[in-house]
Design an enzyme around this catalytic site. Structure first.
Site: not given
Ligand code: HXC
Length: 258
Positions: A65, A109, A112, A132
């Site tokens: 998400a 997400g 999921e 998460e």
């Molecule tokens: C918003 C995101 C994002 C996310 C990545 N980006 N994941 N933006 N939401 N979930 C953006 C980063 O901010 C960055 O933007 C660009 O994408 C590239 O990401 P990087 O982190 O620079 O890439 P990298 O170093 O290769 O790392 C990849 C990654 C990391 C390991 C996937 O991005 C990461 O850990 N992302 C978050 C994963 C996460 O926690 N997902 C769960 C979310 S909560 P900029 O602008 O800085 O270039 C969820 C809840 C679900 O999903 C339930 C909902 C109801």
């Protein structure tokens, strides 16, 4: 219809929906989820479409998400809008098969969403995770429930509590994905599976989807009764007569969804 965050393509009877927010690794924001549910509704209603493929980029199916969009929300915002609730239900209601073709990250997400599809074909680059917990929340669109049903409590707890990622090979061993293929072959493999599905009777395809999904929702005895009733009901169709006649006559069946 023109979309901003997804791309929809049709080939033969297969609709491919590609998540397309490359700058955010396909993070699921409300715009993307709205467009995705709209495209899925359209595919479900379109008689020409017989199978859907949902995919992302080579780097990410979806990295979860959208954290930027969620970060400042309050409980009241989340609860009153039932955040992702209606989108979840709309995707779950799709009656045609959806294959997830996953390369790169499928996190939170994103994992999921892949699990909401009917099965997952993974590239050998795929990485699945429910991280998460690192953000101070838990999965919110079915992760604790679907991952546990798919891979069992031990691995599900491990994934949700530690936030570690599972690679494609581990995901296949654990039962999260149905097959792993070299990344360069991912779309070809998904397309070929979708084409096979598209050649069958839509009646049997939908019956399979209903019956297998019932296994996750009910007792074994009830599920078997449900399956038996559907099996019996298919004997009222022309496609059952055609399928069995074609076998006996050693020819290809011509299904007509009747
Ligand atoms: C918003 C995101 C994002 C996310 C990545 N980006 N994941 N933006 N939401 N979930 C953006 C980063 O901010 C960055 O933007 C660009 O994408 C590239 O990401 P990087 O982190 O620079 O890439 P990298 O170093 O290769 O790392 C990849 C990654 C990391 C390991 C996937 O991005 C990461 O850990 N992302 C978050 C994963 C996460 O926690 N997902 C769960 C979310 S909560 P900029 O602008 O800085 O270039 C969820 C809840 C679900 O999903 C339930 C909902 C109801």
């Amino acid at each position: 219809m023109a979309y901003e965050t997804i791309v929809v393509e049709h080939e033969d009877h297969v609709a491919t929906i590609k998540l397309n927010r490359p700058d955010a690794l396909n993070a699921l924001n409300s715009r993307l989820l709205g467009e995705l549910t709209q495209a899925l509704r359209e595919a479900d209603a379109n008689d020409k479409v017989r199978c859907v493929i949902l995919t992302g980029s080579s780097k990410a199916f979806a990295a979860g998400a959208d954290i930027k969009e969620m970060s400042q929300k309050s409980f009241v915002d989340m609860y009153l809008s039932d955040f992702f609730g209606s989108e979840h239900d709309a995707i779950a209601r799709v009656r045609k098969p959806i294959i997830a073709a996953v390369a790169g990250y499928a996190l939170g997400g994103g994992c999921e969403l892949a699990m909401m599809c009917d099965f997952i074909i993974a590239a050998d680059t795929a990485k699945f995770g429910q991280p998460e917990i690192n953000l101070g929340v838990i999965a919110g669109i079915g992760g604790t429930q679907r991952l546990t049903r798919l891979v069992g409590k031990a691995k599900s707890m491990d994934m949700h509590l530690t936030g570690r990622f599972m690679d494609a090979q581990e995901a296949e061993r654990a039962g999260l994905v149905s097959r792993v293929v070299p990344a360069k072959n991912l779309m070809e493999e998904a397309q070929s599976a979708a084409q096979k599905i598209a050649e069958r009777s839509m009646l049997t395809t939908m019956a399979v989807k209903e019956a297998v999904n019932r296994a996750e929702e009910t007792s074994l005895a009830e599920g078997i009764r449900f399956e038996r009733r559907l099996f019996h009901a298919l004997f009222s169709t022309e496609d059952q007569k055609e399928g069995m006649a074609a076998f006996l006559e050693k020819r290809e069946a011509q299904f007509r969804d009747r």
